[in-house]
Design a protein around this motif. Structure first.
Motif, mmCIF file in Angstrom:
data_model
loop_
_atom_site.group_PDB
_atom_site.id
_atom_site.type_symbol
_atom_site.label_atom_id
_atom_site.label_comp_id
_atom_site.label_asym_id
_atom_site.label_seq_id
_atom_site.Cartn_x
_atom_site.Cartn_y
_atom_site.Cartn_z
ATOM 1 N N TYR A 259 0.832 -1.200 0.000
ATOM 2 C CA TYR A 259 0.000 0.000 0.000
ATOM 3 C C TYR A 259 0.870 1.254 0.000
ATOM 4 C CZ TYR A 259 -2.929 3.791 1.625
ATOM 5 O OH TYR A 259 -3.557 5.018 1.740
ATOM 6 N N LEU A 260 1.895 1.262 0.830
ATOM 7 C CA LEU A 260 2.739 2.453 0.917
ATOM 8 C C LEU A 260 3.573 2.665 -0.342
ATOM 9 C CD1 LEU A 260 3.621 2.191 4.664
ATOM 10 C CD2 LEU A 260 2.405 4.072 3.563
ATOM 11 N N SER A 261 3.804 1.613 -1.091
ATOM 12 C CA SER A 261 4.456 1.792 -2.393
ATOM 13 C C SER A 261 3.581 2.635 -3.314
ATOM 14 C CB SER A 261 4.726 0.432 -3.046
ATOM 15 O OG SER A 261 5.680 -0.294 -2.314
ATOM 16 N N ASN A 262 2.260 2.430 -3.215
ATOM 17 C CA ASN A 262 1.331 3.246 -4.001
ATOM 18 C C ASN A 262 1.304 4.683 -3.503
ATOM 19 O OD1 ASN A 262 0.546 0.972 -5.523
ATOM 20 N ND2 ASN A 262 -0.988 0.402 -4.018
ATOM 21 N N VAL A 263 1.332 4.850 -2.180
ATOM 22 C CA VAL A 263 1.393 6.202 -1.613
ATOM 23 C C VAL A 263 2.651 6.912 -2.084
ATOM 24 C CG1 VAL A 263 1.602 7.560 0.511
ATOM 25 C CG2 VAL A 263 0.040 5.596 0.435
ATOM 26 N N ARG A 264 3.777 6.194 -2.037
ATOM 27 C CA ARG A 264 5.062 6.802 -2.417
ATOM 28 C C ARG A 264 5.054 7.248 -3.878
ATOM 29 N NH1 ARG A 264 10.052 3.929 -3.677
ATOM 30 N NH2 ARG A 264 9.051 2.054 -2.854
ATOM 31 N N ALA B 123 -5.450 10.172 -2.362
ATOM 32 C CA ALA B 123 -5.939 11.231 -1.485
ATOM 33 C C ALA B 123 -4.996 11.450 -0.309
ATOM 34 C CB ALA B 123 -7.342 10.895 -0.986
ATOM 35 N N MET B 124 -4.416 10.359 0.201
ATOM 36 C CA MET B 124 -3.452 10.508 1.293
ATOM 37 C C MET B 124 -2.227 11.278 0.825
ATOM 38 S SD MET B 124 -1.823 7.622 3.846
ATOM 39 C CE MET B 124 -3.435 7.381 4.619
ATOM 40 N N ALA B 125 -1.712 10.923 -0.338
ATOM 41 C CA ALA B 125 -0.539 11.615 -0.881
ATOM 42 C C ALA B 125 -0.850 13.090 -1.134
ATOM 43 C CB ALA B 125 -0.081 10.934 -2.164
ATOM 44 N N ALA B 126 -2.030 13.362 -1.677
ATOM 45 C CA ALA B 126 -2.404 14.749 -1.971
ATOM 46 C C ALA B 126 -2.481 15.582 -0.706
ATOM 47 C CB ALA B 126 -3.743 14.781 -2.703
ATOM 48 N N LEU C 191 8.318 21.174 -4.912
ATOM 49 C CA LEU C 191 9.031 20.998 -3.655
ATOM 50 C C LEU C 191 10.201 20.036 -3.846
ATOM 51 C CD1 LEU C 191 5.977 20.615 -1.228
ATOM 52 C CD2 LEU C 191 7.378 22.660 -1.611
ATOM 53 N N THR C 192 11.316 20.338 -3.202
ATOM 54 C CA THR C 192 12.453 19.437 -3.182
ATOM 55 C C THR C 192 12.165 18.340 -2.163
ATOM 56 O OG1 THR C 192 13.961 21.239 -3.723
ATOM 57 C CG2 THR C 192 14.931 19.251 -2.781
ATOM 58 N N TYR C 193 12.450 17.094 -2.499
ATOM 59 C CA TYR C 193 12.094 16.014 -1.578
ATOM 60 C C TYR C 193 13.087 14.872 -1.661
ATOM 61 C CZ TYR C 193 10.209 13.604 -5.681
ATOM 62 O OH TYR C 193 10.068 12.999 -6.907
ATOM 63 N N GLN C 194 13.086 14.083 -0.612
ATOM 64 C CA GLN C 194 13.949 12.905 -0.526
ATOM 65 C C GLN C 194 13.181 11.791 0.171
ATOM 66 O OE1 GLN C 194 17.472 13.025 -1.596
ATOM 67 N NE2 GLN C 194 16.952 10.868 -1.671
ATOM 68 N N ASP C 195 13.156 10.602 -0.408
ATOM 69 C CA ASP C 195 12.503 9.443 0.190
ATOM 70 C C ASP C 195 13.518 8.606 0.955
ATOM 71 O OD1 ASP C 195 10.400 8.859 -2.720
ATOM 72 O OD2 ASP C 195 10.082 10.152 -0.989
ATOM 73 N N TYR C 196 13.108 8.114 2.121
ATOM 74 C CA TYR C 196 13.954 7.257 2.948
ATOM 75 C C TYR C 196 13.241 5.939 3.229
ATOM 76 C CZ TYR C 196 16.804 11.412 4.042
ATOM 77 O OH TYR C 196 17.604 12.520 3.974
ATOM 78 N N ASP C 197 13.918 4.837 3.067
ATOM 79 C CA ASP C 197 13.399 3.527 3.439
ATOM 80 C C ASP C 197 13.913 3.190 4.835
ATOM 81 O OD1 ASP C 197 13.867 0.132 2.121
ATOM 82 O OD2 ASP C 197 12.488 0.929 3.637
#
Length: 390
Positions: free
Chosen positions: A59-64, A338-341, A76-82
């Motif tokens: 599910y969180l892969s879809n959010v990401r 919707a969560m990501a938005a 926006l500048t962003y960085q993802d962390y696992d």
């Protein structure tokens, strides 16, 4: 296997520490070595760190995927962390992100409902002048709502985007009950007038998991008894609980498959005690249960084949495909887009100088998909919805 991955992640993070996050195509960084507050550079407005509890969560892969696009579109500048399902790794990621100048931390807490872990992150952010948007996984104990999110010390620097935990359980229970009333004799494979079920729970103390477990059965039983049918019976009369927990806390397909494989070895049609219904706290566990059922000759999608109803939560693309193929029965949609938005809009408003409580109020006022938790002006709920039933 996970421990080896943790080591690799930490090594990669140490090499990457101090590098700025990128925009359109972010590297998926691992946490680095903790940096003392005195060494932190000045924070950059609009620089976001998104800390996921585990990239392997479906599910969180879809959010990401959705959030990456939203943040990019917002400029926006962003960085993802696992954070690899390890709280210490996430704590180190917070240090790395702050040292890298991130002014907004979007945190998918590893230790779900752990107020101490959440407060430690809040305190680090507050000391650095950063803001925190928790999402998806609870940050407070089930009976302590508002203990952190409503605390005056964190006013306007914290918000939460998630779901109203009982809602998914209620929707799932109503969906199951309605389906069984319409297909009772078909589901009651041994014809004894009672339907036995297995229930696969994601975590032991996670509010979402607990309420999904409770209400999926309670609401289904309510509809069944109102329709003149007996309540569901847990398949294993010697079971300590009426559910089986993924002890890793990962809500994984692997755990569900292992449980169901063992279950079916003892509870099957040959012995006259077949499991007739499978309820899962999420779609990934539903997928694992279906894999085990298919190995036993069920849920193959063949016309006229034997099918055990399987219900999940999330409406992931995989679950939608399984339903379309007749291998899964139904799911409850947890809206990743919707969560990501919502996370992106809060981050964008914060970058512009707005307090997170004001940003949350504006978001909820402009979209009926969202609501605020009672008594809290910074806790946003994304509505669930029934996806489909065969």
């Amino acid at each position: 296997m996970r421990k080896n991955r943790f080591a690799a992640l930490l090594l990669a993070g140490a090499l990457a520490a101090g590098m700025a996050g990128c925009g359109a195509q972010p590297q998926e960084e691992s946490p680095g070595v903790a940096v003392s507050p005195s060494a932190q550079p000045e924070l950059e407005a609009g620089k976001v760190a998104v800390l996921y509890y585990d990239f392997e969560d479906a599910y969180l892969s879809n959010v990401r995927e959705s959030l990456d696009v939203s943040l990019e579109d917002a400029g926006l500048t962003y960085q993802d962390y696992d954070c690899a399902n390890d709280q210490q790794t996430q704590d180190q990621a917070v240090d790395t992100a702050l040292a890298d100048g991130c002014s907004i931390l979007a945190v998918n807490l590893v230790s779900s409902g752990d107020q101490q872990a959440a407060q430690a992150i809040l305190d680090k952010a507050a000391a650095a002048g950063a803001r925190v948007i928790f999402f998806n996984r609870p940050v407070e104990e089930m009976d302590q709502e508002g203990a952190l999110l409503g605390a005056e010390a964190y006013r306007d620097m914290v918000a939460f985007v998630g779901t109203d935990a009982p809602q998914a359980g209620h929707l799932q229970g109503q969906m199951i009950g309605s389906y069984l009333l319409n297909h009772y004799d078909e589901v009651d494979r041994n014809g004894d007038g009672i339907i036995t079920y297995a229930l696969l729970q994601g975590e032991d103390d996670n509010a979402e998991a607990v309420y999904r477990t409770q209400y999926s059965v309670e609401d289904a039983n309510l509809l069944l008894t109102q329709g003149g049918r007996p309540e569901l019976i847990y398949f294993d009369p010697e079971g300590t609980h009426s559910f089986q927990v993924d002890e890793s806390g990962a809500w994984s397909a692997e755990a569900a498959q292992a449980y169901m494989t063992d279950n079916l070895a003892e509870f099957n049609e040959a012995k006259g005690n077949m499991i007739e219904l499978v309820i899962c706290n999420n779609d990934e566990m539903a997928q694992g249960a279906i894999t085990a059922l298919q190995a036993a000759g069920y849920n193959t999608g063949d016309i006229g084949g034997k099918t055990i109803p399987v219900f999940g939560v999330d409406a992931t693309p995989t679950a939608q495909a399984l339903i379309a193929q007749g291998m899964m029965t139904g799911t409850v949609k947890q809206d990743h887009e919707a969560m990501a938005a919502a996370i992106c809009q809060l981050a964008q408003a914060s970058a512009g100088g707005a307090g997170l409580a004001d940003a949350a109020a504006s978001l909820v006022a402009g979209d009926s998909t969202y609501s605020l938790a009672e008594g809290l002006d910074n806790k946003i709920y994304v509505a669930y919805a029934t996806f489909t039933v065969r």
